[in-house]
Structures are given as C-alpha cells and as structure tokens.
Design a protein around this motif. Sequence first.
Motif, PDB file in Angstrom:
ATOM      1  N   ALA A  50      31.526  58.194  71.224  1.00 51.47           N
ATOM      2  CA  ALA A  50      30.234  57.318  71.644  1.00 51.47           C
ATOM      3  C   ALA A  50      30.540  56.473  70.438  1.00 51.47           C
ATOM      4  CB  ALA A  50      29.481  58.463  71.223  1.00 51.47           C
ATOM      5  N   ALA A  51      30.660  56.316  69.373  1.00 50.32           N
ATOM      6  CA  ALA A  51      30.624  54.475  69.447  1.00 50.32           C
ATOM      7  C   ALA A  51      31.527  53.603  70.305  1.00 50.32           C
ATOM      8  CB  ALA A  51      31.712  55.413  68.091  1.00 50.32           C
ATOM      9  N   ASP A  52      32.922  54.573  70.767  1.00 47.90           N
ATOM     10  CA  ASP A  52      34.425  53.503  71.594  1.00 47.90           C
ATOM     11  C   ASP A  52      33.219  52.995  72.236  1.00 47.90           C
ATOM     12  OD1 ASP A  52      35.963  51.588  71.204  1.00 47.90           O
ATOM     13  OD2 ASP A  52      37.483  53.396  72.198  1.00 47.90           O
ATOM     14  N   ILE A  53      32.266  54.331  73.486  1.00 49.15           N
ATOM     15  CA  ILE A  53      32.321  54.734  74.878  1.00 49.15           C
ATOM     16  C   ILE A  53      30.929  53.408  74.925  1.00 49.15           C
ATOM     17  CG2 ILE A  53      30.768  54.899  76.846  1.00 49.15           C
ATOM     18  CD1 ILE A  53      32.626  57.731  76.145  1.00 49.15           C
ATOM     19  N   SER A  54      30.208  53.104  73.951  1.00 50.51           N
ATOM     20  CA  SER A  54      29.097  52.667  73.441  1.00 50.51           C
ATOM     21  C   SER A  54      29.374  50.491  73.263  1.00 50.51           C
ATOM     22  CB  SER A  54      28.305  52.703  72.715  1.00 50.51           C
ATOM     23  OG  SER A  54      28.243  52.457  71.384  1.00 50.51           O
ATOM     24  N   ARG A  55      30.403  50.201  73.264  1.00 49.40           N
ATOM     25  CA  ARG A  55      31.087  49.185  71.770  1.00 49.40           C
ATOM     26  C   ARG A  55      31.446  48.525  74.008  1.00 49.40           C
ATOM     27  NH1 ARG A  55      33.060  50.938  67.149  1.00 49.40           N
ATOM     28  NH2 ARG A  55      35.087  51.360  68.598  1.00 49.40           N
ATOM     29  N   THR A  57      30.900  49.989  77.119  1.00 43.28           N
ATOM     30  CA  THR A  57      29.811  49.465  78.379  1.00 43.28           C
ATOM     31  C   THR A  57      29.048  49.021  77.711  1.00 43.28           C
ATOM     32  OG1 THR A  57      28.358  51.541  77.363  1.00 43.28           O
ATOM     33  CG2 THR A  57      30.287  52.100  79.432  1.00 43.28           C
ATOM     34  N   GLY A  58      28.396  48.738  76.516  1.00 46.31           N
ATOM     35  CA  GLY A  58      27.736  47.493  76.317  1.00 46.31           C
ATOM     36  C   GLY A  58      26.105  48.013  75.751  1.00 46.31           C
ATOM     37  N   SER A  59      25.829  48.905  76.352  1.00 44.96           N
ATOM     38  CA  SER A  59      23.946  49.545  76.484  1.00 44.96           C
ATOM     39  C   SER A  59      23.983  51.281  76.437  1.00 44.96           C
ATOM     40  CB  SER A  59      23.874  49.227  78.036  1.00 44.96           C
ATOM     41  OG  SER A  59      24.142  49.759  79.170  1.00 44.96           O
ATOM     42  N   SER A  60      22.931  51.431  76.575  1.00 44.76           N
ATOM     43  CA  SER A  60      22.289  52.973  75.924  1.00 44.76           C
ATOM     44  C   SER A  60      22.218  53.183  77.552  1.00 44.76           C
ATOM     45  CB  SER A  60      20.909  53.379  75.682  1.00 44.76           C
ATOM     46  OG  SER A  60      20.343  52.373  76.079  1.00 44.76           O
ATOM     47  N   GLY A  61      22.299  52.675  78.237  1.00 43.10           N
ATOM     48  CA  GLY A  61      22.147  53.860  79.996  1.00 43.10           C
ATOM     49  C   GLY A  61      23.923  53.212  80.594  1.00 43.10           C
ATOM     50  N   GLY A 230      26.106  43.916  72.340  1.00 34.40           N
ATOM     51  CA  GLY A 230      27.717  44.102  71.446  1.00 34.40           C
ATOM     52  C   GLY A 230      28.875  44.854  72.073  1.00 34.40           C
ATOM     53  N   ALA A 231      28.855  44.490  73.177  1.00 35.59           N
ATOM     54  CA  ALA A 231      29.786  44.735  74.434  1.00 35.59           C
ATOM     55  C   ALA A 231      31.379  44.278  73.835  1.00 35.59           C
ATOM     56  CB  ALA A 231      29.861  44.156  75.463  1.00 35.59           C
ATOM     57  N   GLN A 232      32.386  44.839  73.972  1.00 35.95           N
ATOM     58  CA  GLN A 232      33.345  43.628  72.799  1.00 35.95           C
ATOM     59  C   GLN A 232      34.298  43.825  74.477  1.00 35.95           C
ATOM     60  OE1 GLN A 232      35.613  47.231  71.870  1.00 35.95           O
ATOM     61  NE2 GLN A 232      36.579  48.435  73.442  1.00 35.95           N
ATOM     62  N   PRO A 233      35.509  42.581  74.366  1.00 37.06           N
ATOM     63  CA  PRO A 233      35.623  42.112  75.816  1.00 37.06           C
ATOM     64  C   PRO A 233      36.582  42.733  75.803  1.00 37.06           C
ATOM     65  CG  PRO A 233      35.925  40.288  73.838  1.00 37.06           C
ATOM     66  CD  PRO A 233      35.074  41.736  73.248  1.00 37.06           C
ATOM     67  N   ILE A 234      37.047  43.581  77.715  1.00 38.15           N
ATOM     68  CA  ILE A 234      38.305  43.891  78.096  1.00 38.15           C
ATOM     69  C   ILE A 234      39.126  43.083  78.378  1.00 38.15           C
ATOM     70  CG2 ILE A 234      38.899  46.280  79.294  1.00 38.15           C
ATOM     71  CD1 ILE A 234      36.007  47.210  78.992  1.00 38.15           C
ATOM     72  N   GLU A 235      40.975  43.172  78.060  1.00 36.75           N
ATOM     73  CA  GLU A 235      41.662  42.283  78.485  1.00 36.75           C
ATOM     74  C   GLU A 235      42.451  42.957  79.083  1.00 36.75           C
ATOM     75  OE1 GLU A 235      43.288  40.769  74.733  1.00 36.75           O
ATOM     76  OE2 GLU A 235      41.775  39.299  74.193  1.00 36.75           O
ATOM     77  N   PRO A 236      43.125  42.426  79.663  1.00 38.79           N
ATOM     78  CA  PRO A 236      44.350  42.932  80.958  1.00 38.79           C
ATOM     79  C   PRO A 236      45.520  43.477  79.770  1.00 38.79           C
ATOM     80  CG  PRO A 236      43.657  40.723  81.608  1.00 38.79           C
ATOM     81  CD  PRO A 236      42.513  40.530  79.877  1.00 38.79           C
ATOM     82  N   GLY A 237      45.881  44.896  80.178  1.00 35.93           N
ATOM     83  CA  GLY A 237      47.066  45.322  79.688  1.00 35.93           C
ATOM     84  C   GLY A 237      48.419  45.195  79.177  1.00 35.93           C
ATOM     85  N   ALA A 260      34.224  47.971  82.843  1.00 35.72           N
ATOM     86  CA  ALA A 260      34.331  49.031  81.743  1.00 35.72           C
ATOM     87  C   ALA A 260      34.085  50.511  81.982  1.00 35.72           C
ATOM     88  CB  ALA A 260      32.462  47.982  80.979  1.00 35.72           C
ATOM     89  N   PHE A 261      33.438  51.245  82.668  1.00 34.88           N
ATOM     90  CA  PHE A 261      33.409  52.515  83.150  1.00 34.88           C
ATOM     91  C   PHE A 261      34.253  53.020  82.551  1.00 34.88           C
ATOM     92  CE2 PHE A 261      29.380  51.518  84.615  1.00 34.88           C
ATOM     93  CZ  PHE A 261      28.563  51.771  83.157  1.00 34.88           C
ATOM     94  N   GLY A 262      35.964  52.100  84.338  1.00 34.88           N
ATOM     95  CA  GLY A 262      37.227  52.979  84.117  1.00 34.88           C
ATOM     96  C   GLY A 262      37.452  53.543  82.625  1.00 34.88           C
ATOM     97  N   VAL A 263      37.437  52.427  81.669  1.00 38.52           N
ATOM     98  CA  VAL A 263      38.363  51.976  81.208  1.00 38.52           C
ATOM     99  C   VAL A 263      37.479  53.150  79.799  1.00 38.52           C
ATOM    100  CG1 VAL A 263      38.732  50.908  78.370  1.00 38.52           C
ATOM    101  CG2 VAL A 263      38.989  49.861  80.493  1.00 38.52           C
ATOM    102  N   ALA A 264      36.255  53.536  79.765  1.00 44.14           N
ATOM    103  CA  ALA A 264      35.595  54.285  78.910  1.00 44.14           C
ATOM    104  C   ALA A 264      35.198  55.683  79.008  1.00 44.14           C
ATOM    105  CB  ALA A 264      33.955  53.928  79.229  1.00 44.14           C
TER     106      ALA A 264
END
Length: 520
Positions: A50-55, A57-61, A230-237, A260-264
């Motif tokens: 849940a910690a990584d997913i919340s970072r 997506t950046g929101s409780s929703g 608190g959303a973390q940047p998602i960089e190209p791989g 964000a949802f795909g990576v999560a």
Amino acid sequence: MGDRNQNPVRAPAPAARSQSPPGFVRAIGLFDGTMIVVGSMIGSGIFIVAADISRQTGSSGGLLLTWVITGLLTVSAALSYGELAALFPHAGGQYIYLREAYSPLWGFLYGWTLFLVIQTGTIAAVAVGFARYLGVLFPAISGSTWIVPPIALGSKYAISLSVQQLVGVLMIVFLTFLNMQGVRLGKLIQNVFTSAKTLSLLGLIFLCIFVGRNAAAIADNFGHMWAVRGAQPIEPGANFLRSMIPTVTAASGAFGLFVAFGVAQVGSLFSADAWNNIGFTAAEVKNPKRDVALSMAFGTLIVITLYLLANVAYLCALPLSRIQNAPDDRVATAALSAIFGPAGAMIMAVAIIISTFGCNNGLILAGARVSYAMAKDGLFFRSTGTLNKKGVPASALLFQGVWIIVLIVLRTQRVGPTGLITYGNLYSDLLDYVVFSALSFYVLTIAGIFVLRVKRPNLERPYRAFGYPFVPLMYIVAALAIMFVLLLYKTQTAWPGLVIVLCGVPVYLVWSRVGKRARA
C-alpha cells in the motif's frame, strides 16, 4: 490337494497390485481447494505494498481504485480460467492449458519460467520474509549475523548464509518434507494456517476501522479522496525513451493517471497472484471439472474483498502521508503501532509469520505438480515425473526445494559511492523481471479459450467462461494496456523477463530431443 494347487495362482495377484505405480490421491474438496487459493494468495504483500501504491497514485482514492482494478482483473481471469480447468483437469494446470491451446513449446516456456523464478522466487521471498518477521520476536534471527559471510562471485553476485537465511532454508526443508508425506497432510496444514491468517487479516481490519479509527485521517482521506499529494515522479524506463515520452505523476492529467495506475498494478497484482495454483493440483481434486473452477472463483473473491477492506482500514487508521512514508513500507505495522504502540509491531509480526508459513505451504504443494507434468511429457528430469508411495511427486518437491535454497543463498552485491558494499537478494531482482512475463502468460492462457473454441469446438465443456467473450476479452485488453505501460516505464525490468523466458527455447529443444530418445 485342490486348495494347495490354487494358492500359487491367487498369490501373485496381490503382489502385482502392490507393485503397480501409485497414483494421485483425490483428497482435495471444494473447501480445501478454496483454502489453497486463499492461502497461496495471501502472503506478506498486502501488509506492505500500500505504501508504494499510494506514492505512485498520490491519493487515497487512487490507492483504493488500484485494488478495485486488480480485483476486477483477478476475478475475471479466475472466472475465465474455469473453462480451461474443467476441460483439462490434470496435474500441471496452466502448463497443460498452454500446451493444448498452442504447442508443447509454449507450455514448456511457462513451466520453465515458473520453476526458475515465478514459483520458486516467490517461495524464497516469502521464506526470508517469514524469517525477517520471526526476527522481530527473536532478535538473534538477524540478516547481519553471519554463519557463512558473503563470498564474492565476480563483481555483482555473492553467496552467503546468515541466521535469517538459515531460518528461511529450514522453513523450505520442513515444508517440503511435510508435503512429501501426502496431500492429506499438506491440505490439513493449508486449511489450519489459511483459516488462522484469514482471521488475523479480519482482526486487523476490525481493529483499524472500529478500535483505532482516526477521525482526522478519515475526514482527510475520504473527504479529499482524489486530491493528489506526495506522488512520486514516474520516469521512462530506458534512456532512449526519455526524449520521446514524459516523466509523469498521477497529477499530470489523463496520461499521468493511466501510467500511475498501470505501474501501481505491479505491486497489487503480485500480491494477488497465485490464484491459479489450484489448477496445478487438479489431479488430486475430488471433482476437478467442477471444484477447480469454483475454488478459483470463491478464493479470488474472498481475497480481493479482504484486500480492499484492508486498504480501507489503513485509510481509517493513518493519514495518507503516513501510509506513503511508513518505515520500510510496513503499513500494517504502522497502523497497529498507532493503536497499540510498540506492541503493535509484535502483533503484526505474529500475524505475518502465520500468513507467510501458510502461503509457502500452498505454493510448495502446488508448484511441484507442474514439474511433474513437464517430466511426464519428457521435458524435465525423468525422476520428477514419478510419485512416491504417498501419491505425491516427491522428487519434483525435492528438486523444487533445492532450487529455492539456491535462490535464498545467492545474493546481489552493489558498491555504494563511499565504497561500502551492500547485499541484496537475487530472487528480488528476478521477481521484478518476470512480472511482465507472468502477465503475458496470463494473457496467452486466456486467449487460449478463444483458440480452443476454434481448434477443438467439440470438446465437452462442463464449465464455460463467465461472460464469454466479453469478460475474457476485457482482461486481455486491460492486461495488454498494463504491459504497454510497463514496457515504457519499467523497461529495465520488463526486457530481462523476456530474456529469461526466451532462454527456455534452447532448453526446450534439448529436453524434447532427450525425451524422444528416452521414449524410443
């Protein structure tokens, strides 16, 4: 005289029967099968990811929606797999489905990857997780107390044996031995520990929602569900992609949310994996044409419901920022610590010890059946295609156990900027690599429903995929979209997974030739 003359005729019959090779014991009922699904799915991931997913997506929703998406994907996959499970109620599960839908090569590539990384790497990770949380209760079980200090194998790898690793190894040896004693003992252990871990998870949910509810956290988390913070940047791989596609966050508009949802999904899907393990044991299910499909459906529904409620519970007990920044990502520990203080860590450690023990029992029990099926096709060591007197593939269990131990003792090593060498776990890297490949096998398998309806339309189908063709097609489209995101934004872990799979092609060519010679 007549009686004496008849005795020699009757005597060989029992002897001949006693020498006949043992078969699988059909001892797994619907409840047992559901417990294998639930027990194999619930490990330690739900208490951490849940910690990584919340970072991301950046929101409780966003946290809750990620689990809703995972739930829809997992349940739709399980409902679709039911058709294949009823068509081919044999030991080996997904290996058999891919073999029948496409060719032996595709079945082997799945079995190869499963044995090399997916099943064994997961078991290794769960075993070390078990030892790590046992170390909370018994500090002597430490990852830095060496029995065999790290020995370098080149510049990137090493082998070692800490007390923590030793406990993980002993867990593998113990559970492998128990599962060699017959499926009835294996299912008994599974039923007991799955029941205990389910009650533990329900207890966590109850405590966070009704006892330790945090009014301020609830008002913020549920009153501003879609406020991104608190959303973390998602960089190209990969470097060459960074000039073509942007770095995003969940706040970057529709494309950012999609990424964000795909990576999560990496964390949530991995935590909800292993629902297909009951298919591996189909030859031991009492009514496989019905109960394998029902076990998958019931088990996934139970687990996904528990997972969604667990994340609601976290949001009732902790502000989003504390979920995002939980020490070592241990969100469940942080939630119980907020309720019970330092004792919360101890309570959570006990719950995870129970959970990981039951999880590994289910994974060990089921995984060896795939190696058995491959050996019966001449695509693995011949001895793994035999059953012991208890009717279980003891040799396959042994081979599996040895490889898991190898994965536990192998380490990665990295040199920091100050020259300090740190050690990681090889299986962690391998599991990161094969998330993409595992998802591709699920897509191929569900596409196999369509293939088999064209290739073999006259096969009896005791169960037909729920919502066909729309539900299976929905899974395929959604999974392909996630794979697309992973290729762009997790490139460095996606392509090594494909390499691991493709390395199985020359191995398959060797095994198939060896198998043909053995049969000749």
